[in-house]
Design an enzyme around this catalytic site. Structure first.
Site, PDB file in Angstrom:
ATOM      1  N   HIS A 139      -2.641  36.031 -39.706  1.00 57.43           N
ATOM      2  CA  HIS A 139      -2.949  34.625 -39.954  1.00 57.43           C
ATOM      3  C   HIS A 139      -2.097  34.193 -41.152  1.00 57.43           C
ATOM      4  O   HIS A 139      -2.084  34.876 -42.191  1.00 57.43           O
ATOM      5  CB  HIS A 139      -4.423  34.450 -40.327  1.00 57.43           C
ATOM      6  CG  HIS A 139      -5.378  34.520 -39.175  1.00 57.43           C
ATOM      7  ND1 HIS A 139      -5.421  35.564 -38.305  1.00 57.43           N
ATOM      8  CD2 HIS A 139      -6.349  33.644 -38.770  1.00 57.43           C
ATOM      9  CE1 HIS A 139      -6.371  35.346 -37.400  1.00 57.43           C
ATOM     10  NE2 HIS A 139      -6.955  34.183 -37.664  1.00 57.43           N
ATOM     11  N   ASP A 145      -9.717  30.603 -31.088  1.00 56.31           N
ATOM     12  CA  ASP A 145     -10.095  31.099 -32.417  1.00 56.31           C
ATOM     13  C   ASP A 145     -11.545  31.612 -32.443  1.00 56.31           C
ATOM     14  O   ASP A 145     -11.769  32.806 -32.264  1.00 56.31           O
ATOM     15  CB  ASP A 145      -9.863  30.010 -33.477  1.00 56.31           C
ATOM     16  CG  ASP A 145      -9.600  30.566 -34.863  1.00 56.31           C
ATOM     17  OD1 ASP A 145      -9.493  31.794 -35.007  1.00 56.31           O
ATOM     18  OD2 ASP A 145      -9.483  29.766 -35.818  1.00 56.31           O
ATOM     19  N   ASP A 146     -12.500  30.715 -32.679  1.00 55.24           N
ATOM     20  CA  ASP A 146     -13.924  31.086 -32.753  1.00 55.24           C
ATOM     21  C   ASP A 146     -14.717  30.088 -31.908  1.00 55.24           C
ATOM     22  O   ASP A 146     -15.397  29.199 -32.438  1.00 55.24           O
ATOM     23  CB  ASP A 146     -14.402  31.034 -34.212  1.00 55.24           C
ATOM     24  CG  ASP A 146     -13.587  31.957 -35.102  1.00 55.24           C
ATOM     25  OD1 ASP A 146     -13.789  33.181 -35.024  1.00 55.24           O
ATOM     26  OD2 ASP A 146     -12.710  31.448 -35.828  1.00 55.24           O
ATOM     27  N   GLU A 172      -2.482  28.635 -42.196  1.00 53.57           N
ATOM     28  CA  GLU A 172      -3.640  27.899 -41.646  1.00 53.57           C
ATOM     29  C   GLU A 172      -4.093  26.920 -42.733  1.00 53.57           C
ATOM     30  O   GLU A 172      -4.024  25.714 -42.568  1.00 53.57           O
ATOM     31  CB  GLU A 172      -4.761  28.869 -41.264  1.00 53.57           C
ATOM     32  CG  GLU A 172      -6.041  28.188 -40.768  1.00 53.57           C
ATOM     33  CD  GLU A 172      -7.198  29.168 -40.509  1.00 53.57           C
ATOM     34  OE1 GLU A 172      -7.134  30.326 -40.984  1.00 53.57           O
ATOM     35  OE2 GLU A 172      -8.171  28.761 -39.836  1.00 53.57           O
ATOM     36  N   HIS A 222      -5.411  34.453 -29.477  1.00 54.87           N
ATOM     37  CA  HIS A 222      -6.037  34.284 -30.802  1.00 54.87           C
ATOM     38  C   HIS A 222      -7.511  33.968 -30.605  1.00 54.87           C
ATOM     39  O   HIS A 222      -7.897  32.811 -30.441  1.00 54.87           O
ATOM     40  CB  HIS A 222      -5.313  33.169 -31.567  1.00 54.87           C
ATOM     41  CG  HIS A 222      -5.773  32.978 -32.973  1.00 54.87           C
ATOM     42  ND1 HIS A 222      -4.959  32.448 -33.964  1.00 54.87           N
ATOM     43  CD2 HIS A 222      -6.963  33.224 -33.583  1.00 54.87           C
ATOM     44  CE1 HIS A 222      -5.617  32.367 -35.103  1.00 54.87           C
ATOM     45  NE2 HIS A 222      -6.856  32.820 -34.897  1.00 54.87           N
ATOM     46  N   HIS A 254     -11.291  35.563 -32.047  1.00 51.41           N
ATOM     47  CA  HIS A 254     -12.077  36.534 -32.821  1.00 51.41           C
ATOM     48  C   HIS A 254     -13.348  36.818 -32.024  1.00 51.41           C
ATOM     49  O   HIS A 254     -14.135  35.897 -31.794  1.00 51.41           O
ATOM     50  CB  HIS A 254     -12.440  35.966 -34.191  1.00 51.41           C
ATOM     51  CG  HIS A 254     -11.246  35.599 -35.010  1.00 51.41           C
ATOM     52  ND1 HIS A 254     -10.718  36.447 -35.972  1.00 51.41           N
ATOM     53  CD2 HIS A 254     -10.452  34.494 -35.001  1.00 51.41           C
ATOM     54  CE1 HIS A 254      -9.667  35.863 -36.531  1.00 51.41           C
ATOM     55  NE2 HIS A 254      -9.478  34.679 -35.960  1.00 51.41           N
TER      56      HIS A 254
END
Ligand code: ADE
Ligand code: ZN
Length: 344
Positions: free
Chosen positions: A197, A278-279, A200, A17, A19
């Site tokens: 997703h 994630d980011d 969340e 996961h 991005h």
């Protein structure tokens, strides 16, 4: 340095996961902004980092989409991806399945091919020169229409050999999985695997929707599953993998503090959990830093950390023989770390 950090750094890892646009570090954002003459609303790299104080998912997404404007040419997408792969090498991430958001770019007039070719070129070089195995997942932006997602799927078909799965991201609340039922039906019929997703910020009903309506192989985040006992039972029974992102959840105020995160409760309840970044450029850390944070918050032992990594390889889209190979690498590392001579 505490032992657990050394163990975390060394263990063979998979990430499911991530991005790619969320791995854009402020330094590269500035360099690409200059290269492409895209003005940024910040005076310095420090000012960018100062701006990364989020109150929820949407407050982050506004900053994240704005940052992505510096990505224009195929070389930019290559450079972005290559920088992440160098992090993977540094952190012993042996396999990574990365998301990209084509609509963020095609809506600015950049061609689908420019985006995919840049990312894929770097992934291929990452395989050949760094030995990093990878897969690419196309995410539809759920705040946009199902028609726009379908048009994006059409654009992806000529590049199908480079994309393993489709997913669903962006603003969750008010955009349930059912909105994209026909797009995912078509994607599956075309041979794509699916993830989404869900849970969340959105309710457990969105996790049910992702499973039943979109027929996903994994749930991205999924942390709100805990609010629904029947859903918890199903996740445990079917061993549906959740790609949990601890530093993301605290940065976006889903949990006030890492000690309040429900990851350990989910693990103890028998949910198949994995840990991901994630980011990372926006949330203060890559995979190792996520693992440090949860290990320190919950005093995880080596077997629990290794268990999270085994879950990740098992939940990946690798074929059975590659899974076996990587799982064996994790087990060998774990055994060597646990052996008395390694502890001296
Ligand atoms: N896009 C990038 N990061 C995201 C996240 N954490 N949730 C939804 N969409 C995203
Ligand atoms: Zn995400």
């Amino acid at each position: 340095m505490p032992d657990h950090r050394e163990f975390i750094r060394g263990i063979p890892k998979a990430e499911l996961h991530l991005h790619i646009e969320g791995s854009l570090e402020p330094e590269l954002m500035f360099a690409l902004g200059k290269r492409n003459r895209v003005r940024l609303p910040y005076d310095s790299v420090e000012a960018v980092r100062q701006a990364y104080r989020f109150v929820d998912l949407q407050s982050f997404l506004d900053v994240y989409y704005n940052g992505a404007r510096v990505l224009v040419t195929e070389q930019d997408f290559y450079d972005l991806t290559w920088a992440y792969l160098e992090k993977c090498r540094e952190q012993n991430i042996l396999h990574t399945e990365i998301f990209f958001d084509p609509q963020t770019h095609t809506d600015r007039g950049i061609s689908f091919g420019t985006v995919v070719n840049g990312i894929h070129g770097a992934l291929e070089d990452g395989g050949n020169h760094l030995g990093i195995s990878s897969g690419l997942i196309l995410c539809f932006l759920r705040h946009l229409s199902a028609e726009a997602a379908m048009a994006t799927l059409d654009r992806a078909l000529p590049f199908q050999d480079r994309i393993i799965a489709v997913g669903l991201d962006s603003s969750e609340r008010g955009h349930p999985p059912e909105k994209f039922a026909s797009v995912f039906d078509r994607a599956r019929a075309e041979g794509f695997l699916t993830v989404a997703h869900a849970g969340e910020e959105g309710p457990p009903a969105y996790i049910w929707g992702a499973l039943d309506c979109l027929q996903v192989s994994r749930i991205d985040h999924g942390i709100r599953c805990e609010e629904d006992d029947r859903l918890m039972k199903r996740l445990v029974q079917e061993q549906v993998p959740l790609t949990v992102c601890p530093l993301s959840n605290t940065a976006l105020k889903v949990f006030g503090h890492m000690r309040e995160h429900n990851l350990k409760r989910l693990m103890d309840a028998g949910v198949c959990t994995t840990v991901n970044s994630d980011d990372p450029a926006y949330f203060g850390g890559y995979l190792n830093e996520n693992l440090y944070a949860i290990t320190e918050a919950f005093e995880l032992n080596q077997s629990e950390i290794a268990g999270l990594m085994k879950n990740a390889f098992n939940a990946s889209f690798l074929d059975a023989s590659k899974k076996r190979f990587f799982l064996n690498e994790v087990a060998e590392f774990e055994n060597a770390a646990g052996a008395p001579e390694a502890r001296q």
